[in-house]
Design a protein around this motif. Structure first.
Motif, short mmCIF file in Angstrom:
data_model
loop_
_atom_site.label_atom_id
_atom_site.label_comp_id
_atom_site.label_asym_id
_atom_site.label_seq_id
_atom_site.Cartn_x
_atom_site.Cartn_y
_atom_site.Cartn_z
N SER A 78 33.73 37.87 39.26
CA SER A 78 35.04 38.48 39.02
C SER A 78 34.94 39.98 38.79
CB SER A 78 35.74 37.81 37.83
OG SER A 78 35.01 37.99 36.63
N VAL A 79 33.91 40.42 38.09
CA VAL A 79 33.74 41.86 37.85
C VAL A 79 33.50 42.59 39.17
CG1 VAL A 79 32.22 43.60 36.83
CG2 VAL A 79 32.98 41.65 35.46
N ALA A 80 32.62 42.04 40.00
CA ALA A 80 32.35 42.67 41.29
C ALA A 80 33.60 42.73 42.16
CB ALA A 80 31.24 41.91 42.02
N THR A 81 34.37 41.65 42.17
CA THR A 81 35.59 41.61 42.96
C THR A 81 36.61 42.62 42.46
OG1 THR A 81 35.24 39.27 43.45
CG2 THR A 81 37.46 40.13 43.77
N THR A 82 36.76 42.72 41.14
CA THR A 82 37.70 43.67 40.54
C THR A 82 37.42 45.09 40.98
OG1 THR A 82 38.08 42.28 38.60
CG2 THR A 82 38.49 44.65 38.36
N PHE A 83 36.18 45.52 40.86
CA PHE A 83 35.83 46.89 41.21
C PHE A 83 35.91 47.12 42.72
CE2 PHE A 83 33.63 46.85 37.00
CZ PHE A 83 34.34 47.90 36.43
N ALA A 84 35.48 46.13 43.50
CA ALA A 84 35.54 46.28 44.95
C ALA A 84 36.98 46.40 45.42
CB ALA A 84 34.87 45.09 45.63
N LEU A 85 37.88 45.59 44.87
CA LEU A 85 39.28 45.63 45.30
C LEU A 85 39.91 46.98 44.99
CD1 LEU A 85 41.73 44.24 46.48
CD2 LEU A 85 42.15 43.19 44.25
N GLY A 106 43.38 45.57 40.81
CA GLY A 106 42.03 45.11 40.50
C GLY A 106 41.98 44.40 39.16
N ALA A 107 42.65 44.97 38.15
CA ALA A 107 42.65 44.36 36.82
C ALA A 107 43.34 43.00 36.84
CB ALA A 107 43.35 45.29 35.83
N TYR A 108 44.45 42.91 37.57
CA TYR A 108 45.17 41.63 37.62
C TYR A 108 44.31 40.54 38.26
CZ TYR A 108 48.42 37.98 38.91
OH TYR A 108 49.01 36.75 39.05
#
Length: 252
Positions: A50-57, A167-169
């Motif tokens: 989830s952290v990787a996805t948040t920053f990537a998005l 990204g946060a959502y």
């Protein structure tokens, strides 16, 4: 002023294809890495994913937003088309079709790319079953919230904070929804092509997509109720370096 994406130009379509490809590569690749680094802790795997996805998005919205709006998601494109029909500020039907095809193809390519980066078979259909009513409810909630967030920002004239907010959502929705918040039909289809931590069996895809479309309807209804008219700042047109034509600023 002309519609911000009045024709199916190749740059926005390429942006949607590339952005969705990189998004799915980030989701799948970080899932593989998480399973490798934390093989005995599913909770930690989900945190890493989830952290990787948040920053990537967030980064991908910054990269592709000025070119295509960085939808990277068919439900966002459909909402953009529907909500912009009266003011002619959304996608045209022709552009919508191009976006959805590009997003879906990009998502499949992203799974293949992630598989290859980790020395896995290029295409290996997932065996992770995700077919259950509570998961479909989770997808409905996740998608409705995403549509509501994006178009609340657009209609209130605050698109500049979208990279961080979206990204946060999504990062939060990984944890507060039962489905871990796919919230994206193209990404759902793409994730069927990898038998890894982020995968979903092809048989589970239709249920997720239908739930996401249900969330789209809920999100659009809430936008109509809460933000019946765009804020004046949302209708400002700017000269863009990518096309040399005027287009309304937007992030979605």
């Amino acid at each position: 002023m002309p519609d911000r994406r009045s024709d199916l130009a190749w740059r926005p379509v390429l942006a949607e294809y590339t952005g969705t490809m990189l998004l799915v590569a980030a989701v799948v690749g970080s899932g593989v890495m998480a399973a490798t680094l934390s093989p005995d802790d599913v909770g930690l795997q989900l945190l890493e994913n989830s952290v990787a996805t948040t920053f990537a998005l967030g980064a991908l919205i910054l990269i592709f937003g000025p070119v295509s709006g960085a939808h990277l998601n068919p439900v966002v494109s459909i909402a953009d088309w529907f909500l912009g029909r009266r003011t002619r500020t959304g996608l045209t039907a022709r552009a919508l079709a191009g976006y959805v095809v590009a997003q879906t193809a990009g998502a499949i390519t992203g799974s293949i790319l992630a598989n290859l980066m980790f020395a896995l078979p290029a295409v290996e259909m997932s065996r992770t079953d995700r077919a259950a009513g509570h998961l479909w409810l989770g997808e409905t909630v996740a998608t409705a919230g995403l549509v509501l967030l994006i178009f609340a920002l657009v209609r209130s004239g605050r698109p500049g904070i979208a990279p961080a907010a979206v990204g946060a959502y999504i990062g939060a929705a990984y944890w507060f929804t039962s489905s871990t918040s796919f919230a994206n039909p193209a990404v759902t289809i793409g994730r069927a092509f990898t038998d890894t931590f982020a995968g979903i069996t092809p048989a589970s895809v239709p249920g997720f997509v239908l739930a996401q479309l249900g969330g789209l309807l809920v999100g659009v209804a809430l936008i109509h109720a809460l933000y019946p008219a765009p804020h004046p700042a949302a209708l400002i047109t700017v000269r863009t370096p990518t096309t040399g034509t005027d287009r309304r600023t937007s992030v979605s």
